[in-house]
Design a protein around this motif. Sequence first.
Motif, PDB file in Angstrom:
ATOM      1  N   MET A   1       5.374  23.322   5.813  1.00  0.00           N
ATOM      2  CA  MET A   1       4.961  21.931   6.013  1.00  0.00           C
ATOM      3  C   MET A   1       3.739  21.901   6.915  1.00  0.00           C
ATOM      4  N   SER A   2       2.736  21.122   6.526  1.00  0.00           N
ATOM      5  CA  SER A   2       1.507  21.075   7.300  1.00  0.00           C
ATOM      6  C   SER A   2       1.693  20.237   8.552  1.00  0.00           C
ATOM      7  N   ALA A   3       0.748  20.425   9.500  1.00  0.00           N
ATOM      8  CA  ALA A   3       0.797  19.634  10.732  1.00  0.00           C
ATOM      9  C   ALA A   3       0.659  18.152  10.410  1.00  0.00           C
ATOM     10  N   MET A   4      -0.165  17.838   9.386  1.00  0.00           N
ATOM     11  CA  MET A   4      -0.366  16.442   9.022  1.00  0.00           C
ATOM     12  C   MET A   4       0.928  15.815   8.522  1.00  0.00           C
ATOM     13  N   SER A   5       1.665  16.532   7.669  1.00  0.00           N
ATOM     14  CA  SER A   5       2.907  15.974   7.136  1.00  0.00           C
ATOM     15  C   SER A   5       3.972  15.895   8.218  1.00  0.00           C
ATOM     16  N   GLU A   6       3.956  16.842   9.171  1.00  0.00           N
ATOM     17  CA  GLU A   6       4.910  16.752  10.279  1.00  0.00           C
ATOM     18  C   GLU A   6       4.622  15.516  11.122  1.00  0.00           C
ATOM     19  N   THR A   7       3.335  15.210  11.339  1.00  0.00           N
ATOM     20  CA  THR A   7       2.973  14.017  12.090  1.00  0.00           C
ATOM     21  C   THR A   7       3.462  12.772  11.363  1.00  0.00           C
ATOM     22  N   LYS A   8       3.291  12.762  10.034  1.00  0.00           N
ATOM     23  CA  LYS A   8       3.723  11.612   9.240  1.00  0.00           C
ATOM     24  C   LYS A   8       5.218  11.399   9.349  1.00  0.00           C
ATOM     25  N   GLN A   9       5.971  12.508   9.422  1.00  0.00           N
ATOM     26  CA  GLN A   9       7.421  12.377   9.531  1.00  0.00           C
ATOM     27  C   GLN A   9       7.817  11.613  10.787  1.00  0.00           C
ATOM     28  N   LYS A  10       6.995  11.646  11.825  1.00  0.00           N
ATOM     29  CA  LYS A  10       7.339  10.994  13.088  1.00  0.00           C
ATOM     30  C   LYS A  10       6.878   9.539  13.126  1.00  0.00           C
ATOM     31  N   GLU A  11       6.062   9.128  12.149  1.00  0.00           N
ATOM     32  CA  GLU A  11       5.595   7.748  12.109  1.00  0.00           C
ATOM     33  C   GLU A  11       6.633   6.876  11.420  1.00  0.00           C
ATOM     34  N   PRO A  12       6.754   5.616  11.812  1.00  0.00           N
ATOM     35  CA  PRO A  12       7.713   4.721  11.139  1.00  0.00           C
ATOM     36  C   PRO A  12       7.280   4.432   9.704  1.00  0.00           C
ATOM     37  N   ILE A  13       8.270   4.258   8.827  1.00  0.00           N
ATOM     38  CA  ILE A  13       7.974   3.869   7.454  1.00  0.00           C
ATOM     39  C   ILE A  13       7.641   2.379   7.450  1.00  0.00           C
ATOM     40  N   THR A  14       6.437   2.048   7.023  1.00  0.00           N
ATOM     41  CA  THR A  14       6.006   0.648   6.989  1.00  0.00           C
ATOM     42  C   THR A  14       5.452   0.321   5.607  1.00  0.00           C
ATOM     43  N   SER A  15       5.485  -0.948   5.265  1.00  0.00           N
ATOM     44  CA  SER A  15       4.995  -1.407   3.964  1.00  0.00           C
ATOM     45  C   SER A  15       3.486  -1.201   3.854  1.00  0.00           C
ATOM     46  N   ARG A  16       3.068  -0.643   2.740  1.00  0.00           N
ATOM     47  CA  ARG A  16       1.638  -0.465   2.461  1.00  0.00           C
ATOM     48  C   ARG A  16       1.212  -1.354   1.298  1.00  0.00           C
ATOM     49  N   TRP A  17       2.037  -2.333   0.970  1.00  0.00           N
ATOM     50  CA  TRP A  17       1.746  -3.238  -0.137  1.00  0.00           C
ATOM     51  C   TRP A  17       0.552  -4.116   0.216  1.00  0.00           C
ATOM     52  N   ASP A  18      -0.410  -4.203  -0.683  1.00  0.00           N
ATOM     53  CA  ASP A  18      -1.614  -4.996  -0.478  1.00  0.00           C
ATOM     54  C   ASP A  18      -1.600  -6.131  -1.505  1.00  0.00           C
ATOM     55  N   ASP A  19      -1.377  -7.352  -1.039  1.00  0.00           N
ATOM     56  CA  ASP A  19      -1.291  -8.502  -1.949  1.00  0.00           C
ATOM     57  C   ASP A  19      -2.574  -8.700  -2.741  1.00  0.00           C
ATOM     58  N   GLN A  20      -3.703  -8.385  -2.118  1.00  0.00           N
ATOM     59  CA  GLN A  20      -4.977  -8.570  -2.811  1.00  0.00           C
ATOM     60  C   GLN A  20      -5.096  -7.604  -3.984  1.00  0.00           C
ATOM     61  N   VAL A  21      -4.670  -6.363  -3.774  1.00  0.00           N
ATOM     62  CA  VAL A  21      -4.683  -5.394  -4.866  1.00  0.00           C
ATOM     63  C   VAL A  21      -3.681  -5.796  -5.947  1.00  0.00           C
ATOM     64  N   ALA A  22      -2.484  -6.187  -5.516  1.00  0.00           N
ATOM     65  CA  ALA A  22      -1.413  -6.516  -6.458  1.00  0.00           C
ATOM     66  C   ALA A  22      -1.763  -7.720  -7.329  1.00  0.00           C
ATOM     67  N   ALA A  23      -2.533  -8.659  -6.786  1.00  0.00           N
ATOM     68  CA  ALA A  23      -2.838  -9.894  -7.514  1.00  0.00           C
ATOM     69  C   ALA A  23      -3.601  -9.623  -8.808  1.00  0.00           C
ATOM     70  N   SER A  24      -4.302  -8.516  -8.875  1.00  0.00           N
ATOM     71  CA  SER A  24      -5.122  -8.215 -10.054  1.00  0.00           C
ATOM     72  C   SER A  24      -4.393  -7.356 -11.087  1.00  0.00           C
ATOM     73  N   LEU A  25      -3.118  -7.046 -10.831  1.00  0.00           N
ATOM     74  CA  LEU A  25      -2.405  -6.080 -11.674  1.00  0.00           C
ATOM     75  C   LEU A  25      -1.446  -6.758 -12.640  1.00  0.00           C
ATOM     76  N   SER A  26      -1.306  -6.158 -13.822  1.00  0.00           N
ATOM     77  CA  SER A  26      -0.308  -6.602 -14.783  1.00  0.00           C
ATOM     78  C   SER A  26       1.062  -6.111 -14.344  1.00  0.00           C
ATOM     79  N   GLU A  27       2.122  -6.561 -15.035  1.00  0.00           N
ATOM     80  CA  GLU A  27       3.470  -6.125 -14.665  1.00  0.00           C
ATOM     81  C   GLU A  27       3.641  -4.609 -14.769  1.00  0.00           C
ATOM     82  N   PRO A  28       3.197  -3.960 -15.857  1.00  0.00           N
ATOM     83  CA  PRO A  28       3.286  -2.491 -15.878  1.00  0.00           C
ATOM     84  C   PRO A  28       2.481  -1.836 -14.757  1.00  0.00           C
ATOM     85  N   GLU A  29       1.315  -2.412 -14.445  1.00  0.00           N
ATOM     86  CA  GLU A  29       0.484  -1.854 -13.378  1.00  0.00           C
ATOM     87  C   GLU A  29       1.131  -2.051 -12.009  1.00  0.00           C
ATOM     88  N   LEU A  30       1.869  -3.149 -11.827  1.00  0.00           N
ATOM     89  CA  LEU A  30       2.600  -3.351 -10.581  1.00  0.00           C
ATOM     90  C   LEU A  30       3.702  -2.313 -10.421  1.00  0.00           C
TER      91      LEU A  30
END
Length: 702
Positions: A1-30
Amino acid sequence: MSAMSETKQKEPITSRWDDQVAASLSEPELLLYRSNLLGSDLRITNFGGGNTSAKIMMTDPLSGGQTEVLWVKGSGGDLGSIKLDGFSTLYMDKLQALKNRYRGLEHEDEMVGYLPHCTFNLNPRAASIDTPLHAYINRKHVDHMHPDSVIAIAACKNSKTLTEKIFEGELGWLPWQRPGYDLGLKLEKLSQEQPHLKGIVLEGHGLFTWGDTAKDCYETTLAIIKRAEDWLAANIQQPVFGGQKYQALPAAERSVLAARLMPLLRGKISKDEFKLGHFDDSDAVLQFVCSADLAPLAALGTSCPDHFLRTKIRPLVLDFDPTAPNFDRLVSSLDQALDAYRADYTAYYERCKRATSPKVRDANPIIYLIPGVGMLSFAKDKATARIAGEFYVNAINVMRGANGVDSYVGLPEQEAFDIEYWLLEEAKLQRMPKPKSLAGRIALVTGGAGGIGQAVARQLLQEGACVMLTDIDTEALGQAHQDLVKVAGKDSIATVRGNITSEEDVASVLAATALRFGGVDLLVSNAGIASAAPLDETTLEIWKRNQDILVTGYFLVSRGAFQVMKQQQLGGSMVFVASKNGLVASAGASAYCTAKAAEIHLARCIALEGAEHGIRVNVVNPDAVIRGSRIWDGKWKEERAASNKIGTDDVEEFYRKRSMLKRSVLPEDIAEAVYFLCSDKSAKSTGNVLNVDAGNAAAFTR
C-alpha cells in the motif's frame, strides 16, 4: 500500500457528489458517475468487488414504448474504472417472469442461464450472478458494497445484535448465504416487509443500500459506512489483535529481507506456473504481523467471499523471529512450511469436494505473512498479486474491527469451498483469455531509456512479461516509463536508475527488481555507448570507458542475474545486444569493436555454465540502428559520417544501401529478435548469435 493510500485511509469518508456535474447527466450516466465515485475509495469497496444498479425507463427498440430496464454492473467489472459499456441491461418484466422458472435452492445455478434471455437492446455485456440481488429489491437505485467497517460488524459472532444496536433499525439483517437467485428473493421479501429500511447487512459478506435517486443512494451508502466506522472507533477495545508481540524491523531491513526472500520463495511455488510477487509493509500489515494474535486469527481465515476468492481462505504465516532475525533459518524452513500448507489445502479440498466439483487447483499459498517484516502475495500476474494483497489488508481491517468489539468469525469451511469451487466461478475462470507467451516472466532491461531498450520493453510487455528498466539517464528513464505505462499499465512496468559499471548499483537494481516483481527470468543487456578514433588517437580513457560499460558492465549485470536465476531454479534467458562490430573489425573503432567482441565471448562462456541450470544465453547483433537510437544522436554519428566521407543527414541512407537487403534496421527489429530468444520459441537455443543487420556478408557467423 502506498503512502498516499495510507493517508487516504485516515481521512473521513465524505460525499464527493457534485450537483453541477450531475445536472448534465442522463440516468445511465448518473449510475456511472455514482459507481466511479464509490469505486474510487477502497474503504467503500475493493477492486472488482461490489456492484451498483438503477432501474430506468427506456424506449423499447422493438415496441417503441417505454419499458423498465435494470442497469447493473456486468460480470468482471470494476466500479472505479467502469464505463457505460460495463453495465448489463435487462428487461425488468422478463426478470420478474423468471420467478416462474425457479425450481428451488438446489436448482438455483440454472437461473444464471436464463439471464441472457432477459437482455435489453442486444447488450453483449454478460450479467453477473449478483443480478437477482439488485433486480428484486423494490427500489430504483441499489448499491452493494464491501466496506471494511460494515463487514467487520457482519463478521462478528453477534452480528445481528450489533447491526440492530448500531443502526437502530435502519438496516435489516440476513444470515450468511451464497449469492444467487434465492438470496435475491430474500432481499426482495425483507425490503418489502420493512419498507422503512435504508439497506441490509449480509452476515459475513457486505452491505446493500438504496435510494429513490442516484444521489440519495450514494449518500445513504456513505452515511451508513461512516456510521459503522465511527461506532467501531468509539467502541473497539485496545490493544487490537491481542497487543504487540514484536517490534517491526526498520524499513530498510524489511525491504532487504523481502528482496532476498522473494526469488527463493517464488522458485518454490512456480514449478507449474510462473508467479509474480508483491510486498506490502504498510502500517495495517505491520500491526497485524507484529501482533500476539497473528497465528490464531490468520488460521480462522477470511469471511467475505470477495476476500478469499483472491487470497485463498487463509494465509501462510512464516516462521520468523524479528527479535533474532536469522535469514538462513527462515529459508531452511520454507520447504516444510509449504509442504504442510499444500497438504492442508488438499485435505480441505478432499473434505469438502462434491461430485461435480472441479479438480483441485494450485495448492500453494497466495498470502505470506512475516512477523516484523510484512506481507508477500504471489499470483499469476503482478496486478493480481497486488490486488490479492489489498484484499488481505481489507481482511485485516475486518478482523481488527470484529475482534475489537466482539469475536471475529471466519466463513464456515464448507461454505468457503462451495464459493471457491462454485461451478459458475469455474466457468468464469475457463472464459479467461489464454495467457500470453511471456506471462509470469520478469525481465530486466539495461539501457532501457534508449530506442532499442524501449522497443524491447514494449515487445516484452505486449507478450505478457513484467519489465524493470534501468538506465543511467534519470530524465530519459522517467519519460520511457510514462510512455510504456500506456502499453501495459502501471503494474507491469517499473524503472530504477543504475550505473551498470558499479557493483553496488547493479546489486541495488537486482534487489529492486526482486522487491517489485519477485525475481528475474529474462535479462536483456542492452546498455551501450559508441566511440570512434584511429588507434593512435585512442586514449586510455576511451579504451577504459568502452571496456567498463560494454564488458565490465555486462559481466556485473549477468553475474547478478545468474545468481538470482540459480536461486529460483526456474531456468532463464539472457540476451546480449552486441553489434556487428563484435564479429567484423572496423578501422577507427578498435576500442568499441574489441569490447563488443568481448561481450559475445562472455555470452558464450555464461551459456556453458548456465546450461545445467536451464539458463540460456544468446546474442543479438544489430547493425546501424539509427532511428530512435541515442548513440547515433551524438558524436558517433558525426564520426561515422566523417569516416565514410558523407554528410550526417545521409548516414541512415548510406547504411541502408550498404546492406545486402537494402533495408533500414529499426529498434523494433531488434526487439523481435530479443523476444524470440527470450521466449520458449527458442527453448533449444543457447550460445547462439542472431544477426539483425539487413545482411552483411562479412558478419556471417562461421
